[in-house]
Write an enzyme that holds these catalytic residues in place. Structure first.
Site: not given
Length: 269
Positions: A164-167
């Protein structure tokens, strides 16, 4: 930081019939500012296996916990795909690939598609020794399994991939301000990847910033193909597969530079 301890990982990998010419491994211990930079994609490191660590003791911890070089049994893979049911393209792309990998190798993975997994699903997936957890949804899966729940686990021996984004983004916790006399200081930045490492995970893959779903899906498929589905006999570490798969992204220097590995190199058993 290059550590003699990492030489043990390379030599042991050879004994386990992993790649014969194991490449050098570089461990990066970065401060609160430098961790934002995608060092792994710089030309002088792009051909090297690179892992990030909050501190050097995290390189030794997996050895002490598992009493051996961390490995993965791909049959013990679990996955969470589009838990919020709003990433239709990702679900349609990845679900057939998951099924194909299982069919080709006669594996039987545990998976949740298009709905929120239960707390027990996460706990069971993370507790399995030599297991792999694949998360393909928004962020680092905070809505499915919070950091406080992760850090309270009795055991976590699974390798985790958070697409996922910015995980893999770390943030300073401004609520934890320490005051000593006339000096004030903040704790080091933390995030869900550090929570997994604290719980005992040997390796966590995540993204430093927001990414596009289609491009990160291309990257993820390439990593899976190299790490789990490679028929060429290559037994590269997960960290090396991440490095080699960046070029699969159309936006090589935006999305391709986002994925990083925290922890130590892990191989297929």
């Amino acid at each position: 930081i290059a550590s003699p301890q990492i030489e043990n990982y390379s030599s042991s990998a050879s004994l386990l019939e992993h790649q014969e010419n194991s490449s050098e491994v570089i461990l990066l211990v970065l401060d609160e500012s430098l961790h934002r930079i995608p060092w792994e994609s710089f030309p002088f490191l792009s051909e090297t296996v690179v892992c990030r660590l909050p501190s050097l003791p995290f390189a030794v911890a997996p050895l002490l916990i598992q009493d051996k070089i961390p490995t993965i049994n791909p049959e013990l893979t679990s996955y969470v795909l589009d838990p919020e049911a709003n990433l239709k393209a990702t679900r349609m792309t990845l679900h057939p690939i998951f099924e194909s990998i299982q069919s080709r190798h006669l594996w039987n993975w545990d998976g949740v598609v298009g709905e929120m997994p239960t707390e027990s699903f996460f706990e069971n997936a993370l507790a399995k020794s030599e297991s792999l957890l694949l998360y393909c949804g928004h962020g680092g899966g905070y809505k499915c399994f919070a950091r406080s729940q992760i850090e309270s686990l009795q055991t976590c021996e699974s390798t985790i991939m958070l697409m996922g984004c910015s995980s893999a983004r770390l943030n300073a916790n401004e609520n934890k301000l320490e005051c000593t006399g006339s000096f004030s200081s903040f704790y080091e930045p933390v995030g869900i990847v550090t929570s997994y490492l604290i719980a005992g995970a040997p390796c966590v893959v995540g993204n430093l910033w927001d990414v596009t779903d289609r491009d990160i899906d291309r990257f993820f498929v390439e990593v899976l193909d190299r790490f789990l589905g490679d028929e060429r006999g290559e037994r590269s570490s997960l960290s090396e597969c991440v490095s080699k798969s960046r070029s699969a992204c159309k936006m090589r220097f935006i999305v391709g530079c986002a994925p990083v590995c925290y922890g130590v190199p892990v191989h297929i058993r």
